[in-house]
Each structure stands twice: as structure tokens, then as C-alpha cells.
Design a protein around this motif. Structure first.
Motif, PDB file in Angstrom:
ATOM      1  N   GLU A  17       0.886  -1.240   0.099  1.00 38.64           N
ATOM      2  CA  GLU A  17       0.122  -0.089  -0.096  1.00 38.64           C
ATOM      3  C   GLU A  17       0.895   1.188   0.068  1.00 38.64           C
ATOM      4  OE1 GLU A  17      -3.971   1.847   2.345  1.00 38.64           O
ATOM      5  OE2 GLU A  17      -2.987  -0.225   2.908  1.00 38.64           O
ATOM      6  N   ILE A  18       1.859   1.270   0.789  1.00 38.13           N
ATOM      7  CA  ILE A  18       2.735   2.460   0.930  1.00 38.13           C
ATOM      8  C   ILE A  18       3.275   2.783  -0.436  1.00 38.13           C
ATOM      9  CG2 ILE A  18       4.833   3.310   1.980  1.00 38.13           C
ATOM     10  CD1 ILE A  18       3.958   2.015   4.530  1.00 38.13           C
ATOM     11  N   ASN A  19       3.963   1.572  -0.955  1.00 34.23           N
ATOM     12  CA  ASN A  19       4.556   1.805  -2.199  1.00 34.23           C
ATOM     13  C   ASN A  19       3.951   2.144  -3.336  1.00 34.23           C
ATOM     14  OD1 ASN A  19       7.752   1.239  -1.656  1.00 34.23           O
ATOM     15  ND2 ASN A  19       6.922  -0.463  -0.742  1.00 34.23           N
ATOM     16  N   LEU A  20       2.539   1.659  -3.368  1.00 36.55           N
ATOM     17  CA  LEU A  20       2.019   1.789  -4.588  1.00 36.55           C
ATOM     18  C   LEU A  20       1.300   3.085  -4.654  1.00 36.55           C
ATOM     19  CD1 LEU A  20       0.140  -1.881  -5.050  1.00 36.55           C
ATOM     20  CD2 LEU A  20       1.932  -0.719  -6.697  1.00 36.55           C
ATOM     21  N   LYS A  21       0.877   3.709  -3.518  1.00 36.32           N
ATOM     22  CA  LYS A  21       0.271   4.944  -3.272  1.00 36.32           C
ATOM     23  C   LYS A  21       1.425   5.944  -3.837  1.00 36.32           C
ATOM     24  CE  LYS A  21      -2.339   4.885   0.558  1.00 36.32           C
ATOM     25  NZ  LYS A  21      -2.789   5.261   1.798  1.00 36.32           N
ATOM     26  N   LYS A  22       2.764   5.791  -4.213  1.00 37.69           N
ATOM     27  CA  LYS A  22       3.804   6.731  -4.748  1.00 37.69           C
ATOM     28  C   LYS A  22       3.252   6.709  -6.358  1.00 37.69           C
ATOM     29  CE  LYS A  22       7.273   4.963  -1.708  1.00 37.69           C
ATOM     30  NZ  LYS A  22       8.518   4.605  -1.510  1.00 37.69           N
ATOM     31  N   PHE A  23       2.758   5.880  -6.936  1.00 38.42           N
ATOM     32  CA  PHE A  23       2.589   6.042  -8.455  1.00 38.42           C
ATOM     33  C   PHE A  23       1.354   6.652  -8.899  1.00 38.42           C
ATOM     34  CE2 PHE A  23       5.359   2.411  -7.701  1.00 38.42           C
ATOM     35  CZ  PHE A  23       6.210   2.640  -8.774  1.00 38.42           C
TER      36      PHE A  23
END
Length: 83
Positions: A17-23
Motif C-alpha cells: 500500500e505504501i509503495n503503490l501510493k507513490k505511483f
């Protein structure tokens, strides 16, 4: 883009969740078991599914087989994760 992620480990779901929000414009739904994902996919079809391979109810390979054998889901991308 709609992304479904399934993993029985909560911390892995949080990392995704944390990493995909960056996109940017990604609508992410996370699930702790494949059975819940299979119920949700009936309502809203995702563009991508990210799945752990080893899970207690349905493993990631079997989940992929189930989804890919249904003609209405043949265009969903599938990513498998493993430790």
C-alpha cells in the motif's frame, strides 16, 4: 487503475500500500485471503492482481489459475510475490 493485492501477512499488505501510493492514481484494495478477493472480483474487476504465492486458503498459483480460466478475467495482469 484498480489493483487488488492479497497476502496473509498484514505487514506485506502495508508495504504494498505504501509503495503503490507513490505511483499516483491507483485504487488499491487489499485482502488477507484469496477467497475474499474472489468475492470482490465479482463486483469490480481490477486491472492488476498482486498475490503472495503461499497462503493458507488458496495459494497464489491456484488463484491465478482460477482467475485466468474465466473468460471475463483473461485481461487482468497477475503478479506473484514470494519471500
Amino acid at each position: 487503475m484498480i489493483v487488488y493485492a492479497v497476502d496473509d501477512e498484514e505487514y506485506i499488505r502495508e508495504i504494498l500500500e505504501i509503495n503503490l501510493k507513490k505511483f499516483g492514481d491507483i485504487r488499491l484494495s487489499t485482502f488477507n485471503c484469496a477467497t475474499d478477493l474472489l468475492e470482490k472480483i465479482k463486483d469490480i474487476k481490477p486491472d492488476i492482481i498482486i498475490s503472495d504465492i503461499i497462503m493458507p486458503d488458496i495459494d497464489g498459483l491456484e488463484l491465478c489459475r482460477i482467475i485466468k480460466t474465466a473468460p471475463e478475467y483473461k485481461n487482468i495482469y497477475f503478479i506473484l510475490l514470494t519471500a
